[in-house]
Design a protein around this motif. Structure first.
Motif, PDB file in Angstrom:
ATOM      1  N   PHE A   1       0.834  -1.205   0.000  1.00  0.00           N
ATOM      2  CA  PHE A   1       0.000   0.000   0.000  1.00  0.00           C
ATOM      3  C   PHE A   1       0.868   1.255   0.000  1.00  0.00           C
ATOM      4  O   PHE A   1       0.529   2.267  -0.627  1.00  0.00           O
ATOM      5  CB  PHE A   1      -0.934   0.003   1.208  1.00  0.00           C
ATOM      6  CG  PHE A   1      -1.991  -1.077   1.166  1.00  0.00           C
ATOM      7  CD1 PHE A   1      -2.270  -1.757  -0.012  1.00  0.00           C
ATOM      8  CD2 PHE A   1      -2.701  -1.419   2.303  1.00  0.00           C
ATOM      9  CE1 PHE A   1      -3.233  -2.757  -0.058  1.00  0.00           C
ATOM     10  CE2 PHE A   1      -3.675  -2.412   2.277  1.00  0.00           C
ATOM     11  CZ  PHE A   1      -3.939  -3.080   1.092  1.00  0.00           C
TER      12      PHE A   1
ATOM     13  N   THR B   1      -3.766  -0.565  -3.410  1.00  0.00           N
ATOM     14  CA  THR B   1      -4.856  -0.263  -2.500  1.00  0.00           C
ATOM     15  C   THR B   1      -5.639  -1.544  -2.215  1.00  0.00           C
ATOM     16  O   THR B   1      -5.460  -2.554  -2.908  1.00  0.00           O
ATOM     17  CB  THR B   1      -5.821   0.779  -3.089  1.00  0.00           C
ATOM     18  OG1 THR B   1      -6.684   0.139  -4.058  1.00  0.00           O
ATOM     19  CG2 THR B   1      -5.082   1.925  -3.756  1.00  0.00           C
ATOM     20  N   PRO B   2      -6.540  -1.527  -1.234  1.00  0.00           N
ATOM     21  CA  PRO B   2      -7.383  -2.703  -1.000  1.00  0.00           C
ATOM     22  C   PRO B   2      -8.247  -3.057  -2.205  1.00  0.00           C
ATOM     23  O   PRO B   2      -8.708  -4.194  -2.318  1.00  0.00           O
ATOM     24  CB  PRO B   2      -8.249  -2.289   0.194  1.00  0.00           C
ATOM     25  CG  PRO B   2      -7.410  -1.290   0.919  1.00  0.00           C
ATOM     26  CD  PRO B   2      -6.701  -0.527  -0.157  1.00  0.00           C
TER      27      PRO B   2
ATOM     28  N   ARG C   1      -8.265  -6.682  -0.744  1.00  0.00           N
ATOM     29  CA  ARG C   1      -9.001  -6.753   0.516  1.00  0.00           C
ATOM     30  C   ARG C   1      -9.378  -8.198   0.838  1.00  0.00           C
ATOM     31  O   ARG C   1      -9.115  -8.702   1.936  1.00  0.00           O
ATOM     32  CB  ARG C   1     -10.262  -5.891   0.453  1.00  0.00           C
ATOM     33  CG  ARG C   1     -11.218  -6.094   1.638  1.00  0.00           C
ATOM     34  CD  ARG C   1     -12.425  -5.180   1.553  1.00  0.00           C
ATOM     35  NE  ARG C   1     -12.039  -3.800   1.800  1.00  0.00           N
ATOM     36  CZ  ARG C   1     -11.938  -3.245   3.020  1.00  0.00           C
ATOM     37  NH1 ARG C   1     -12.194  -3.969   4.092  1.00  0.00           N
ATOM     38  NH2 ARG C   1     -11.599  -1.999   3.159  1.00  0.00           N
TER      39      ARG C   1
ATOM     40  N   ARG D   1      -2.631   6.438   7.469  1.00  0.00           N
ATOM     41  CA  ARG D   1      -3.705   5.996   6.559  1.00  0.00           C
ATOM     42  C   ARG D   1      -3.471   4.559   6.100  1.00  0.00           C
ATOM     43  O   ARG D   1      -4.422   3.786   5.940  1.00  0.00           O
ATOM     44  CB  ARG D   1      -3.788   6.948   5.360  1.00  0.00           C
ATOM     45  CG  ARG D   1      -4.232   8.358   5.731  1.00  0.00           C
ATOM     46  CD  ARG D   1      -4.041   9.342   4.596  1.00  0.00           C
ATOM     47  NE  ARG D   1      -2.623   9.486   4.256  1.00  0.00           N
ATOM     48  CZ  ARG D   1      -2.164  10.293   3.301  1.00  0.00           C
ATOM     49  NH1 ARG D   1      -3.018  11.012   2.580  1.00  0.00           N
ATOM     50  NH2 ARG D   1      -0.876  10.375   3.057  1.00  0.00           N
TER      51      ARG D   1
ATOM     52  N   LEU E   1      -5.880   1.302   6.746  1.00  0.00           N
ATOM     53  CA  LEU E   1      -6.343   0.401   5.689  1.00  0.00           C
ATOM     54  C   LEU E   1      -6.136  -1.056   6.091  1.00  0.00           C
ATOM     55  O   LEU E   1      -7.011  -1.901   5.867  1.00  0.00           O
ATOM     56  CB  LEU E   1      -5.612   0.701   4.379  1.00  0.00           C
ATOM     57  CG  LEU E   1      -5.987   1.992   3.658  1.00  0.00           C
ATOM     58  CD1 LEU E   1      -5.114   2.179   2.417  1.00  0.00           C
ATOM     59  CD2 LEU E   1      -7.454   2.000   3.277  1.00  0.00           C
TER      60      LEU E   1
ATOM     61  N   ASP F   1      -8.668  -1.867   8.724  1.00  0.00           N
ATOM     62  CA  ASP F   1     -10.009  -1.995   8.146  1.00  0.00           C
ATOM     63  C   ASP F   1     -10.200  -3.355   7.470  1.00  0.00           C
ATOM     64  O   ASP F   1     -11.264  -3.966   7.572  1.00  0.00           O
ATOM     65  CB  ASP F   1     -10.229  -0.862   7.135  1.00  0.00           C
ATOM     66  CG  ASP F   1     -11.688  -0.747   6.723  1.00  0.00           C
ATOM     67  OD1 ASP F   1     -12.545  -0.572   7.604  1.00  0.00           O
ATOM     68  OD2 ASP F   1     -11.972  -0.856   5.514  1.00  0.00           O
TER      69      ASP F   1
ATOM     70  N   ARG G   1     -10.760   6.605  11.939  1.00  0.00           N
ATOM     71  CA  ARG G   1     -10.312   6.800  10.552  1.00  0.00           C
ATOM     72  C   ARG G   1      -9.566   8.123  10.447  1.00  0.00           C
ATOM     73  O   ARG G   1     -10.095   9.181  10.800  1.00  0.00           O
ATOM     74  CB  ARG G   1     -11.522   6.798   9.626  1.00  0.00           C
ATOM     75  CG  ARG G   1     -11.174   7.111   8.182  1.00  0.00           C
ATOM     76  CD  ARG G   1     -12.366   6.893   7.276  1.00  0.00           C
ATOM     77  NE  ARG G   1     -12.102   7.326   5.914  1.00  0.00           N
ATOM     78  CZ  ARG G   1     -12.767   6.897   4.843  1.00  0.00           C
ATOM     79  NH1 ARG G   1     -13.747   6.013   5.003  1.00  0.00           N
ATOM     80  NH2 ARG G   1     -12.472   7.318   3.636  1.00  0.00           N
TER      81      ARG G   1
ATOM     82  N   LEU H   1      -7.953  10.331   3.855  1.00  0.00           N
ATOM     83  CA  LEU H   1      -8.027   8.987   3.288  1.00  0.00           C
ATOM     84  C   LEU H   1      -9.198   8.898   2.322  1.00  0.00           C
ATOM     85  O   LEU H   1     -10.330   9.209   2.685  1.00  0.00           O
ATOM     86  CB  LEU H   1      -8.205   7.955   4.408  1.00  0.00           C
ATOM     87  CG  LEU H   1      -8.312   6.498   3.983  1.00  0.00           C
ATOM     88  CD1 LEU H   1      -7.012   6.032   3.337  1.00  0.00           C
ATOM     89  CD2 LEU H   1      -8.656   5.624   5.178  1.00  0.00           C
TER      90      LEU H   1
END
Length: 274
Positions: free
Chosen positions: A23, A28-29, A64, A171, A175, A178, A269, A273
């Motif tokens: 990341f 990214t996810p 993800r 951030r 992630l 999350d 959070r 982001l």
């Protein structure tokens, strides 16, 4: 044998560090990779073909789901894309000092090919939960004599664990948190409502090594991080005991007890982001 400090193979519990480095490199996810049979060429010029735990492939998957459901092939692809040194460098900054020779580890590092201690890996997970600050574990908070006189006080003991340098963008840490707290994203492998789910937000990852010699579950809430290793001190393999069946129930029950009376808190959070 001190299982807290002994070096053991972490299995898939090391994967979050690979994805954190990815990341930071721009993935990214939502990045999609192909979960298909893939042959990689090692430094020795031989073929390396990683297999998923269930020996099946799923085609295009987002990172993800790939991390939450612990797909091995995608994890190796991610590491192959960013480079082993990128991943191990981040691991060292997060406190895993045994990752000192990337050339020795190779692409299997993201599947647990290197050895870590439970203490170091749990400390690394703490950095994911606190916004990217590396943590120095403290075993003694203060020393008092028989008269009650304080002889020594850890400077940061009253404020929690001692924080070192900021090793990743907050951030990126969020992630990872999350994803690891997303019960839906791990349904393909672990099912709905598994023992990894608590009655409060919690980010968690399991790990199982070859021949069931080691299994791990490490996870955290906004309040604390708990790491569990299960195995035999003489390195004998267990009989079909995995991270989800061996270490995870212990992790779940310890977390339940440790959080009794504590208010339920959400992971915060960070700003900026998207």
């Amino acid at each position: 044998v001190n299982a807290t400090t002994a070096l053991r193979q972490p299995g898939s519990s090391i994967k979050p560090i690979t994805y954190a480095a990815a990341f930071a490199a721009g993935m990214t996810p939502a990045t999609v990779m192909m979960d298909v049979r893939t042959s990689f060429v090692t430094q020795e010029g031989t073929s390396y073909v990683p297999l998923n735990y269930d020996l099946t492939y799923r085609g295009p998957v987002r990172l993800r789901e790939a991390l939450a459901s612990s797909y091995n092939v995608v994890a190796v692809k991610v590491l192959d894309t960013i480079g082993v040194e990128t991943m191990t460098s981040l691991a060292r900054r997060m406190g895993i000092h045994s990752f000192d020779d990337p050339d020795r580890l190779g692409l299997a590092a993201t599947l647990g090919g290197g050895e870590v201690s439970l203490l170091e890996l749990s400390s690394a997970y703490a950095a994911l939960g606190n916004g990217g600050y590396a943590v120095t574990p403290q075993f003694v908070s203060s020393v008092t004599d028989s008269r009650g006189t304080h002889l020594w006080q850890q400077q940061c003991a009253s404020a929690g664990p001692c924080l070192r340098e900021h090793v990743m963008d907050e951030r990126i840490a969020y992630l990872l948190t999350d994803i690891l707290s997303d019960d839906s994203a791990r349904i393909p492998t672990f099912g709905e409502g598994s023992v990894l789910a608590l009655g409060r937000p919690a980010a968690v990852k399991t790990g199982t090594t070859t021949d069931f010699r080691d299994n791990w579950t490490i996870g955290y809430t906004p309040d604390l991080v708990v790491g569990v290793w299960v195995g035999n001190a003489d390195n004998e393999p267990m009989q079909g005991v995995t991270g989800i069946t061996g270490a995870a129930p212990i992790w779940h029950d310890v977390m339940d007890v440790a959080h009794k009376g504590l208010p339920i808190r959400e992971f915060e959070r960070p700003e900026g982001l998207t």
